[in-house]
Design a protein around this motif. Structure first.
Motif, PDB file in Angstrom:
ATOM      1  N   ASP A 547     -10.916 -15.831  -3.602  1.00 35.30           N
ATOM      2  CA  ASP A 547      -9.925 -14.858  -3.119  1.00 35.30           C
ATOM      3  C   ASP A 547      -8.506 -15.405  -3.027  1.00 35.30           C
ATOM      4  O   ASP A 547      -7.561 -14.645  -2.839  1.00 35.30           O
ATOM      5  CB  ASP A 547     -10.357 -14.249  -1.778  1.00 35.30           C
ATOM      6  N   GLN A 561     -14.030 -12.940  -5.607  1.00 36.99           N
ATOM      7  CA  GLN A 561     -15.123 -13.376  -4.747  1.00 36.99           C
ATOM      8  C   GLN A 561     -14.530 -13.879  -3.433  1.00 36.99           C
ATOM      9  O   GLN A 561     -13.735 -14.817  -3.410  1.00 36.99           O
ATOM     10  CB  GLN A 561     -15.947 -14.476  -5.417  1.00 36.99           C
ATOM     11  N   THR A 562     -14.900 -13.227  -2.332  1.00 39.12           N
ATOM     12  CA  THR A 562     -14.286 -13.514  -1.038  1.00 39.12           C
ATOM     13  C   THR A 562     -15.138 -14.499  -0.254  1.00 39.12           C
ATOM     14  O   THR A 562     -16.348 -14.333  -0.127  1.00 39.12           O
ATOM     15  CB  THR A 562     -14.110 -12.226  -0.221  1.00 39.12           C
ATOM     16  N   SER A 566     -14.016 -11.238   5.723  1.00 35.62           N
ATOM     17  CA  SER A 566     -14.358  -9.932   5.162  1.00 35.62           C
ATOM     18  C   SER A 566     -13.131  -9.064   4.927  1.00 35.62           C
ATOM     19  O   SER A 566     -13.210  -8.044   4.230  1.00 35.62           O
ATOM     20  CB  SER A 566     -15.332  -9.202   6.095  1.00 35.62           C
ATOM     21  N   ILE A 569     -12.414  -8.317   1.369  1.00 40.40           N
ATOM     22  CA  ILE A 569     -13.258  -7.316   0.717  1.00 40.40           C
ATOM     23  C   ILE A 569     -12.604  -5.943   0.806  1.00 40.40           C
ATOM     24  O   ILE A 569     -12.562  -5.190  -0.174  1.00 40.40           O
ATOM     25  CB  ILE A 569     -14.658  -7.291   1.371  1.00 40.40           C
ATOM     26  N   TYR A 570     -12.087  -5.613   1.978  1.00 42.72           N
ATOM     27  CA  TYR A 570     -11.441  -4.306   2.146  1.00 42.72           C
ATOM     28  C   TYR A 570     -10.159  -4.219   1.319  1.00 42.72           C
ATOM     29  O   TYR A 570      -9.841  -3.174   0.750  1.00 42.72           O
ATOM     30  CB  TYR A 570     -11.143  -4.064   3.621  1.00 42.72           C
ATOM     31  N   THR A 572      -9.469  -5.842  -1.500  1.00 39.42           N
ATOM     32  CA  THR A 572      -9.730  -5.820  -2.944  1.00 39.42           C
ATOM     33  C   THR A 572     -10.482  -4.561  -3.366  1.00 39.42           C
ATOM     34  O   THR A 572     -10.013  -3.792  -4.202  1.00 39.42           O
ATOM     35  CB  THR A 572     -10.518  -7.066  -3.358  1.00 39.42           C
ATOM     36  N   SER A 573     -11.649  -4.336  -2.780  1.00 37.80           N
ATOM     37  CA  SER A 573     -12.432  -3.171  -3.189  1.00 37.80           C
ATOM     38  C   SER A 573     -11.736  -1.876  -2.815  1.00 37.80           C
ATOM     39  O   SER A 573     -11.836  -0.878  -3.536  1.00 37.80           O
ATOM     40  CB  SER A 573     -13.834  -3.233  -2.567  1.00 37.80           C
ATOM     41  N   SER A 579     -15.239  -6.603  -6.285  1.00 34.91           N
ATOM     42  CA  SER A 579     -15.321  -7.738  -5.372  1.00 34.91           C
ATOM     43  C   SER A 579     -16.772  -8.122  -5.103  1.00 34.91           C
ATOM     44  O   SER A 579     -17.693  -7.314  -5.230  1.00 34.91           O
ATOM     45  CB  SER A 579     -14.622  -7.413  -4.045  1.00 34.91           C
ATOM     46  N   LEU A 581     -19.015 -10.501  -2.143  1.00 33.83           N
ATOM     47  CA  LEU A 581     -18.939 -11.090  -0.810  1.00 33.83           C
ATOM     48  C   LEU A 581     -19.728 -12.388  -0.742  1.00 33.83           C
ATOM     49  O   LEU A 581     -20.891 -12.441  -1.133  1.00 33.83           O
ATOM     50  CB  LEU A 581     -19.501 -10.109   0.225  1.00 33.83           C
ATOM     51  N   PHE A 608     -17.231  -2.442  -4.774  1.00 30.69           N
ATOM     52  CA  PHE A 608     -17.960  -3.555  -4.162  1.00 30.69           C
ATOM     53  C   PHE A 608     -19.246  -3.781  -4.939  1.00 30.69           C
ATOM     54  O   PHE A 608     -20.157  -2.957  -4.941  1.00 30.69           O
ATOM     55  CB  PHE A 608     -18.270  -3.241  -2.699  1.00 30.69           C
ATOM     56  N   GLY A 611     -23.130  -9.345  -3.323  1.00 31.87           N
ATOM     57  CA  GLY A 611     -22.886 -10.581  -2.603  1.00 31.87           C
ATOM     58  C   GLY A 611     -23.583 -11.763  -3.236  1.00 31.87           C
ATOM     59  O   GLY A 611     -24.472 -11.617  -4.078  1.00 31.87           O
TER      60      GLY A 611
END
Length: 853
Positions: A547, A561-562, A566, A569-570, A572-573, A579, A581, A608, A611
């Motif tokens: 990230d 890839q975070t 988190s 994630i919000y 990017t996605s 993304s 996780l 998303f 993971g």
């Protein structure tokens, strides 16, 4: 005259064959028995085998003749001790229907391009890398795994019979297809645990004519009464499941090793492209949906592609359970598909090398729990782990000569594809690149030599020169060569922790910064990765990065890839970037299975992807890496597959994970077996008294996350301490926790039994230190023995004595004096707070709970 040649022998043989044909025709007529009971009420699922990951929909069937829905269905018995010929000869049908073959053409030289006129219909060959060829191998593997599961050799009927030239094909040489002219060879009726395997695919045309002719010739030879040795050899080659050494691909599994071209050979590339044009590799878009029905006499699997078949067979293997007198499969209907398409595991091969057999075992366990991406971290400050024929100093000097050959990478990719698993490689740039710079110093931003400090863990000050044109050309060339080894479109470029101390003092980089307005290390890094992404996208590759590379100007084609939180994630996605996780899923941090299981993986965004659990290898080696993965990663696999909330499966997580871990161990996982050799090494002997005591000590401990420990480690540090042998979520710790929780039961008999179990455990704990001291007085032991082993053993022994005394007083109806009780409680609290030697006493909290009880 031999019996089989006498008139009586011929008559018996004909009668046996007739009986078998009648039974098999009945069984194939009822191959989808579960369909007959779709209107029957579902039976309760209390006794249903606990699966992981949990399917999206499970329906336990009732017998059609059952008077009420409370009556559970009679299971499908797959093996019992045969009493009659009929019991042996009946067999189980496994019928698989493929809706489509998903003929996929991967980038570069692995497949002919769509523009070359490659057809979407493939010709099936035995054991090849086509979609149906991989299904064929999955059936052979299923029988092998079933044999390991039950201890009874599972075999398939043979030889194959093909109905007509252009109808659906049977998937393997050990398949069965019922035809008017085909029948079971009489010599096979005495085999236990027969499976009639049949695969149909509407979009494939098999190479039926030569295979059918070969089958008829084999059958003729068989019935003609060849000598026993020749018959056995032929049967082994075409029908029965061979027992192959673990971690070595069979000839069919390894067939495509030669189909992957060397990066520097145009002729090899051309020939390989031609030979593998029909090869199938799993893709992000590959369907993993399946339905599975278990009827009275057989199993029916429907899937949209090979990956769905692989997932269905994993579920079917878990459904095999002990019955009262036999191995059984519950009669069920399952509709299943994953919630997320990207369910991965990162394996760091750089800090400590992971040999090929270890990685293959990891793939087997991944397939069992339906993980579908192996993210291989292949370059790092410490090592460059893949053979480069263009720049050999990368792996010989940068990798210290410990690396995967290109042939091994090809074997690994094919082995994973046979299990529906994608291999996504990571080559980390521009930071974490000391292994590049020690091999080719001209790539760096500083002329200072790199010494032994490159083996130290953490963030290094040296990075690639992001402004040098020659450096960029070589980086592009290395990526071109490396990505040609992997058919997956996604490639990870790293991009994390590029904190170079020398960028600001490099004239070329300062000029680039002034010209492009790049006034921070992060902006320089993003500029470098932007150029690399453009180059790779021109070669039909999709870039993944950590990230740190994210910015609003980042191409929407890049996957982020975070790992730092988190929030990314919000960002990017939610902003339209795909993304993945990994934050909260770092298995090397030694958190509990419940902690990982409770992570939020339900992000409401179409961008998303899923993971990845991460296993960084600073503090693991090939010997203990599997114990750090399993069974905790099984829970992560479920959270990424199932659409159920975390609360749904949390209460049964340990039980289900333990069941799957036991199955994984039968199939070859070393996550439990690794301990005994390391304990012997630490003890310096195979002492029959001291070894169990040391095992008890280790089982009572919990390894800690060593990243923030007092000792600075490197890849050269010894890995021979207690923390390297202890496992997180020990079975002993969990067992005592559950026992103490159950002591409040109203069932007096149960309480007595539980207390007896506690007494047995406390008695052994109360002797741990004494045994280890006495048994090692005259025996030299490792360097950490006096400093780490004996102190924690002494504290654990004190706790065991306290628990034992508490149990005695409870049974005698007496209580401890308040002062003595306070002293005992202080000892138990000291055990809970113990953190020496990078371990904690995991069992201490359960001992305190018992003491308080």
């Amino acid at each position: 005259m031999p019996l089989h040649c006498s008139p009586l022998g011929v008559l018996l043989r004909c009668l046996t064959l007739l009986l078998l044909l009648l039974q098999c025709s009945q069984r194939f007529a009822g191959a989808t028995v579960s369909v007959d009971h779709r209107d029957a009420p579902a039976a309760p699922t209390d006794s249903f085998p606990l699966l992981i990951p949990t399917p999206q929909s499970i329906r336990l069937l009732s017998d059609a003749s059952a008077a009420s829905s409370a009556t559970t269905s009679s299971p499908l018995v797959i093996y019992t001790e045969p009493e009659t010929l009929e019991d042996i000869a009946a067999g189980i049908s496994v019928e698989i229907s493929l809706k489509g073959c998903e003929v996929v053409h991967a980038p570069h030289s692995h497949h002919a391009s769509a523009a070359s006129g490659a057809s979407s219909t493939t010709t099936y060959q035995r054991g090849d890398g086509s979609a149906c060829g991989r299904v064929h191998k999955s059936l052979e593997r299923f029988l092998r795994e079933l044999t390991l599961r039950t201890g009874v050799e599972a075999r398939s009927t043979a030889p194959p019979f093909f109905p007509t030239q252009h109808t659906s094909y049977a998937s393997s040489a050990s398949s069965f297809a019922s035809t008017a002219s085909g029948s079971f060879p009489a010599s096979f009726v005495s085999l236990p645990n027969l499976f009639h395997l049949r695969v149909t695919c509407a979009e494939c045309v098999s190479d039926a004519v030569p295979l059918a002719e070969e089958a008829r010739e084999e059958a003729h030879d068989l019935f003609a009464g060849r000598d026993a040795d020749a018959e056995q050899a032929a049967a082994g080659s075409r029908a029965t499941l061979a027992h192959r050494p673990r971690n070595f691909a069979s000839s069919s599994e390894a067939h495509s090793t030669s189909s992957h071209p060397s990066a520097d050979s145009a002729s090899s590339s051309a020939s390989s492209s031609a030979s593998s044009s029909s090869s199938w590799y799993p893709q992000l878009s590959s369907s993993e949906q399946y339905s599975l029905s278990v009827g009275h006499s057989g199993v029916r699997i429907d899937a949209r592609g090979p990956s769905g078949v692989f997932r269905a067979l994993s579920t079917l293997l878990q459904l095999v359970q002990h019955g009262e007198h036999a191995w059984e499969i519950a009669r069920v209907e399952i509709q299943d598909e994953p919630m997320l398409p990207w369910r991965g595991l990162l394996l760091d091969t750089c800090r400590h090398f992971m040999p090929l057999p270890t990685v293959l075992r990891v793939l087997d366990s991944m397939a069992l729990c339906k993980l579908n991406v192996l993210h291989l971290h292949l370059t790092e400050d410490q090592a460059f782990r893949v053979e480069s024929k263009r720049y050999p100093r990368l792996h010989t000097i940068g990798g210290d000569g410990v690396y995967y050959s290109q042939e091994q990478i090809s074997e690994l990719v094919d082995y994973a594809a046979d299990r529906g698993i994608r291999i996504v490689p990571e080559f980390d740039v521009p930071g974490h690149s000391s292994s590049w710079l020690v091999a080719y110093p001209e790539l760096g931003a500083s002329d200072l030599p790199i010494g032994a400090e490159r083996y130290q863990f953490g963030v290094h000050r040296r990075c690639l020169n992001v402004a040098n044109a020659s450096t960029m050309r070589m980086v592009h060339s290395v990526f071109d060569e490396m990505t040609s080894l992997f058919p997956d479109r996604f490639v990870h470029v790293g991009g994390d922790e590029a904190h170079c101390a020398y960028w600001s003092s490099n004239d070329e980089i300062r000029a680039l910064a002034d010209r492009e307005g790049l006034y921070s290390p992060l902006s320089l890094q993003q500029h470098f990765l932007g150029e690399l992404e453009q180059h790779l996208s021109e070669h039909d590759r999709i870039v993944i990065g950590w990230d740190e590379l994210f910015s609003q100007s980042l191409s929407k084609e890049v996957v982020v890839q975070t790992w730092r939180g988190s929030k990314a994630i919000y960002e990017t996605s939610g902003g339209g970037w795909r993304s993945i996780l990994s934050n909260g899923l770092y298995l090397d941090h030694m958190n509990s299975a419940e902690a990982h299981y409770g992570m939020n993986v339900d992000f409401p965004s179409d961008f998303f992807l899923g993971g990845e659990a991460c296993m960084w290898s600073e503090y693991v080696t090939e010997l203990n890496v599997e114990s750090r993965l399993w069974p905790r990663a099984f829970g992560i696999a479920e959270r990424l597959w199932s659409n159920k909330p975390a609360s749904y499966g949390l209460t049964t997580l340990r039980q289900r994970s333990a069941s799957l871990a036991q199955l994984a161990e039968l199939l070859g996982s070393q996550h439990r077996q690794f301990q005994l050799p390391l304990l012997r090494r630490m003890l310096g002997s195979n002492d029959p008294v001291a070894l169990p005591a040391l095992q008890m000590l280790v089982d009572a401990l919990w390894p800690l996350n060593r990243v923030n420990g007092p000792i600075k480690h490197s890849s050269l540090s010894p890995m021979n301490r207690l923390t390297d042998i202890a496992v997180p979520d020990s079975d002993l710790v969990y067992s005592l926790q559950k026992t103490v929780e159950s002591l409040s039961t109203d069932d007096a008999d149960l309480r007595v039994r539980l207390l007896n179990e506690c007494r047995s455990l406390f008695s052994r704990l109360a002797l741990v230190h004494s045994i280890l001291v006495v048994r090692t007085e005259s025996n030299p032991v490792g360097p950490f023995w006096s400093a780490e082993v004996l102190p924690v053993a002494q504290l654990l022994q004190e706790c065991g004595k306290i628990a034992l005394e508490s149990l005695d007083r409870y049974e005698n109806g007496t209580t401890l004096p308040s002062e003595e009780r306070s002293q005992h409680r202080a000892v138990l609290l000291r055990a809970i707070d113990y953190r020496e030697g990078q371990v904690r006493i995991g069992i201490a909290e359960a001992l305190l709970a018992f003491f308080e009880w």
